[in-house]
Write a protein that holds these residues in place. Structure first.
Motif, mmCIF file in Angstrom:
data_model
loop_
_atom_site.group_PDB
_atom_site.id
_atom_site.type_symbol
_atom_site.label_atom_id
_atom_site.label_comp_id
_atom_site.label_asym_id
_atom_site.label_seq_id
_atom_site.Cartn_x
_atom_site.Cartn_y
_atom_site.Cartn_z
ATOM 1 N N ARG A 1 51.727 69.509 24.601
ATOM 2 C CA ARG A 1 52.714 68.991 25.553
ATOM 3 C C ARG A 1 52.774 69.900 26.781
ATOM 4 O O ARG A 1 52.911 69.428 27.916
ATOM 5 C CB ARG A 1 54.092 68.892 24.884
ATOM 6 N N ALA A 2 52.667 71.198 26.547
ATOM 7 C CA ALA A 2 52.683 72.140 27.669
ATOM 8 C C ALA A 2 51.432 71.959 28.531
ATOM 9 O O ALA A 2 51.487 72.057 29.758
ATOM 10 C CB ALA A 2 52.755 73.574 27.148
ATOM 11 N N GLU B 1 49.827 69.103 28.904
ATOM 12 C CA GLU B 1 50.098 67.887 29.667
ATOM 13 C C GLU B 1 50.862 68.213 30.952
ATOM 14 O O GLU B 1 50.568 67.679 32.024
ATOM 15 C CB GLU B 1 50.918 66.901 28.844
ATOM 16 N N ALA B 2 51.845 69.079 30.823
ATOM 17 C CA ALA B 2 52.649 69.454 31.990
ATOM 18 C C ALA B 2 51.793 70.179 33.032
ATOM 19 O O ALA B 2 51.957 69.975 34.237
ATOM 20 C CB ALA B 2 53.817 70.334 31.554
ATOM 21 N N ARG B 3 50.861 70.990 32.557
ATOM 22 C CA ARG B 3 50.014 71.743 33.494
ATOM 23 C C ARG B 3 49.065 70.841 34.268
ATOM 24 O O ARG B 3 48.751 71.124 35.436
ATOM 25 C CB ARG B 3 49.226 72.830 32.740
ATOM 26 N N GLY C 1 49.724 67.574 34.697
ATOM 27 C CA GLY C 1 50.551 66.572 35.365
ATOM 28 C C GLY C 1 50.390 65.162 34.865
ATOM 29 O O GLY C 1 50.582 64.208 35.626
ATOM 30 N N HIS C 2 50.049 64.994 33.585
ATOM 31 C CA HIS C 2 49.910 63.638 33.027
ATOM 32 C C HIS C 2 50.436 63.619 31.600
ATOM 33 O O HIS C 2 50.015 64.408 30.766
ATOM 34 C CB HIS C 2 48.452 63.180 33.047
ATOM 35 N N ARG C 3 51.351 62.696 31.330
ATOM 36 C CA ARG C 3 51.880 62.506 29.980
ATOM 37 C C ARG C 3 51.143 61.330 29.333
ATOM 38 O O ARG C 3 51.162 60.216 29.849
ATOM 39 C CB ARG C 3 53.395 62.213 30.049
#
Length: 227
Positions: free
Chosen positions: A8-9, A11-13, A15-17
């Motif tokens: 999840r972290a 994904e944040a880096r 910029g896409h979920r």
């Protein structure tokens, strides 16, 4: 599928979920840990390379509307080559979430340029398949952004630059000769010499033939241009 906090972290880096988390997991799975029930990222890497190429070609056309094909081509090559992909992968700490077999981990696989570059291309494909072209395009432009503006016209790989240097002086194309190989089978080290017909040559050592050839070409080109 539920992703771990670590993914999840990541994904944040980038910029896409992910709506389909299994795509991200596959993109981060190296062949050394794949199985009949666990696909690796090679097919995604193949697709991601093409998506990246399309985005970079369009971005360069928009960034410089007066540039010729001859000016755009080396800029494009500099932005899509494996070294650039690996640099971006390091910036988003992709290595920390890469799934590797034991032998690859012990040989420093999380830091290997080829593995990081391949996985970054696979992640691009995963985003493309998960959300379509626009999310993939937005992620690429965000992660590559400053590189697109700063890439130089002569930003070509060293082997190409050395070949052009030789051609301009009516010399035959450079030859690359393997001088030696050492290390275990899972982590070989190659020593390569780049040679020109005029007797000039330079050697370099790296963890793959391609990297050693590039490094030898760069060393020889630097010597020739400073002479």
């Amino acid at each position: 599928m539920k992703l771990s906090a670590e993914l999840r972290a990541f994904e944040a880096r980038i910029g896409h979920r992910f709506a389909r988390p299994e795509l991200l997991v596959r993109a981060l799975t190296h062949g050394s840990v794949s199985s009949t029930t666990r696909a690796d990222n090679q097919r995604l890497e193949f697709l991601g390379d093409r998506v990246l190429g399309l985005v970079m070609a369009e971005a360069l056309l928009l960034d410089d509307k007066k540039a010729t094909e001859g000016q755009l081509a080396p800029r494009f090559n500099a932005l899509v080559r494996k070294e650039a992909c690996a640099e971006v992968a390091r910036e988003v700490d992709l290595g920390s979430v890469l799934k590797l077999g034991r032998s690859e981990m012990l040989s420093g696989g999380r830091r290997k340029q080829a593995l990081l570059g391949d996985a970054m291309e696979a992640v691009i494909a995963a985003v493309y398949r998960d959300g379509g072209f626009e999310p993939a395009r937005e992620m690429i432009l965000r992660l590559w952004g400053r590189r697109i503006q700063s890439v130089e016209e002569d930003a070509r790989d060293p082997k190409t630059a050395l070949q052009e240097w030789a051609q301009a002086r009516r010399l035959a194309p450079p030859k690359y000769v393997e001088l030696g190989r050492s290390g275990p089978d899972h982590a070989p080290v190659f020593t390569i010499a780049a040679r020109l017909d005029n007797g000039e040559e330079a050697e370099a050592t790296a963890g793959s033939k391609r990297q050693a050839e590039q490094a030898a070409a760069k060393a020889l080109l630097n010597r020739l241009e400073s002479a």
